[in-house]
Design an enzyme around this catalytic site. Sequence first.
Site, mmCIF file in Angstrom:
data_model
loop_
_atom_site.group_PDB
_atom_site.id
_atom_site.type_symbol
_atom_site.label_atom_id
_atom_site.label_comp_id
_atom_site.label_asym_id
_atom_site.label_seq_id
_atom_site.Cartn_x
_atom_site.Cartn_y
_atom_site.Cartn_z
ATOM 1 N N GLU A 1 0.834 -1.202 0.000
ATOM 2 C CA GLU A 1 0.000 0.000 0.000
ATOM 3 C C GLU A 1 0.866 1.248 0.000
ATOM 4 O O GLU A 1 1.946 1.253 0.590
ATOM 5 C CB GLU A 1 -0.870 0.004 1.279
ATOM 6 C CG GLU A 1 -2.346 -0.168 1.028
ATOM 7 C CD GLU A 1 -3.021 0.955 0.247
ATOM 8 O OE1 GLU A 1 -2.477 1.444 -0.768
ATOM 9 O OE2 GLU A 1 -4.120 1.340 0.643
ATOM 10 N N ASP B 1 -4.211 5.695 5.719
ATOM 11 C CA ASP B 1 -4.729 6.929 6.314
ATOM 12 C C ASP B 1 -5.815 6.512 7.302
ATOM 13 O O ASP B 1 -5.516 6.110 8.423
ATOM 14 C CB ASP B 1 -5.230 7.817 5.164
ATOM 15 C CG ASP B 1 -5.689 9.186 5.610
ATOM 16 O OD1 ASP B 1 -5.723 9.441 6.815
ATOM 17 O OD2 ASP B 1 -6.024 10.016 4.739
ATOM 18 N N ASP C 1 -1.029 11.010 -5.136
ATOM 19 C CA ASP C 1 -1.501 12.106 -5.997
ATOM 20 C C ASP C 1 -2.381 13.090 -5.256
ATOM 21 O O ASP C 1 -2.934 12.786 -4.197
ATOM 22 C CB ASP C 1 -2.326 11.539 -7.151
ATOM 23 C CG ASP C 1 -3.703 11.036 -6.672
ATOM 24 O OD1 ASP C 1 -3.733 10.174 -5.774
ATOM 25 O OD2 ASP C 1 -4.725 11.523 -7.186
ATOM 26 N N ARG D 1 2.193 12.303 -8.859
ATOM 27 C CA ARG D 1 2.603 10.918 -8.578
ATOM 28 C C ARG D 1 4.059 10.684 -8.950
ATOM 29 O O ARG D 1 4.716 9.806 -8.403
ATOM 30 C CB ARG D 1 1.739 9.931 -9.379
ATOM 31 C CG ARG D 1 0.285 9.847 -8.943
ATOM 32 C CD ARG D 1 -0.344 8.603 -9.561
ATOM 33 N NE ARG D 1 -1.798 8.637 -9.583
ATOM 34 C CZ ARG D 1 -2.578 8.248 -8.567
ATOM 35 N NH1 ARG D 1 -2.039 7.835 -7.449
ATOM 36 N NH2 ARG D 1 -3.883 8.288 -8.686
HETATM 37 P P1 IMP Z 1 -7.733 5.398 3.634
HETATM 38 O O1 IMP Z 1 -8.872 4.514 3.227
HETATM 39 O O2 IMP Z 1 -8.209 6.636 4.350
HETATM 40 O O3 IMP Z 1 -6.663 4.677 4.412
HETATM 41 O O4 IMP Z 1 -7.112 5.993 2.309
HETATM 42 C C1 IMP Z 1 -6.174 5.309 1.605
HETATM 43 C C2 IMP Z 1 -5.950 5.902 0.247
HETATM 44 O O5 IMP Z 1 -6.239 7.312 0.202
HETATM 45 C C3 IMP Z 1 -4.480 5.781 -0.088
HETATM 46 O O6 IMP Z 1 -4.211 4.535 -0.709
HETATM 47 C C4 IMP Z 1 -4.264 6.975 -0.988
HETATM 48 O O7 IMP Z 1 -4.569 6.654 -2.328
HETATM 49 C C5 IMP Z 1 -5.236 8.008 -0.480
HETATM 50 N N1 IMP Z 1 -4.578 8.950 0.465
HETATM 51 C C6 IMP Z 1 -4.722 8.992 1.803
HETATM 52 N N2 IMP Z 1 -3.977 9.984 2.338
HETATM 53 C C7 IMP Z 1 -3.345 10.575 1.304
HETATM 54 C C8 IMP Z 1 -2.402 11.667 1.205
HETATM 55 O O8 IMP Z 1 -1.982 12.309 2.179
HETATM 56 N N3 IMP Z 1 -1.989 11.972 -0.059
HETATM 57 C C9 IMP Z 1 -2.418 11.305 -1.173
HETATM 58 N N4 IMP Z 1 -3.256 10.273 -1.125
HETATM 59 C C10 IMP Z 1 -3.729 9.918 0.102
HETATM 60 MG MG MG Z 2 -5.268 8.527 -4.419
#
Ligand code: IMP
Ligand code: MG
Length: 182
Positions: free
Chosen positions: A101, A105, A162, A168
Site C-alpha cells: 500500500e 490513512d 496524488d 505521482r
Molecule cells: P484510507 O482509506 O483513508 O486509508 O485511504 C487510503 C488511500 O487514500 C491511499 O491509498 C491513498 O490513495 C489516499 N490517500 C490517503 N492519504 C493521502 C495523502 O496524504 N496523499 C495522497 N493520497 C492519500
Molecule cells: Mg489517491
Amino acid sequence: MQTIHPDVERIIISEDDIRAISSRLGAEISADYADKNPLLVAVLRGAVVFMADLMRSITCPISIDFMATSSYGSGTTSSGTVRILKDLETNIRDRHVIIAEDILDSGLTLSNLIGMLNSRGPASIEVCAFAVKDIDGYTPPVTPKYVGCHVPNEFIVGYGLDYAERYRNLPYVGVLKPEVYS
Ligand code: IMP
Ligand code: MG
C-alpha cells in the site's frame, strides 16, 4: 540538493529515505517468506511506484498482481466504501498475499479490501504500507505487518501519491501546500 516542486511546502521523505525504506522492508519480507512464494498485490495506482522498488529488494521467489479500487468520493479525504474496478488475475486460494500500500490513512479502504480478499481463502494476508499517517487519538482498523515510515496528518504527494492525479511522479514525498487544494 533536491529541487522542490513549487506546489510542495516541504519534503518529508527524501529519495535516500525511500531507498533505505524499500531495502529494509524487502529484507524483512525476504526473511519471513523465504519458502512461501508470496503474491505481492499492489492497489492501483498509488502503490505502483512503491511496488516497483519493493519487489526489486525482495530476494525470495514472488509473484505480483494488481487491483484497482475506487473509494466513493474524491478530494483529500476517503469515504472507505470500496468498489473493485479491476480484480486480481491470480487465484489467491491457499496463497500468501502481501498487499503493498502507498499510505494507510483511515485504513477503511484497506480493511474493506482485506475483507473481500479473505473470503477467497488465502493462506494469509499481510499489509506492507510504505507510509502510515499518524492521526491523534485514532487507531486504524488495519495493522500493517510492515511499515515503511510514519507521516504527519497532512496531505502529502509524490512517490505514487496524488492530488487530483497529479504529482505521482515526484521522486520524493512532500507536503502539498494547502493553497493548492483549498
Ligand atoms: P484510507 O482509506 O483513508 O486509508 O485511504 C487510503 C488511500 O487514500 C491511499 O491509498 C491513498 O490513495 C489516499 N490517500 C490517503 N492519504 C493521502 C495523502 O496524504 N496523499 C495522497 N493520497 C492519500
Ligand atoms: Mg489517491
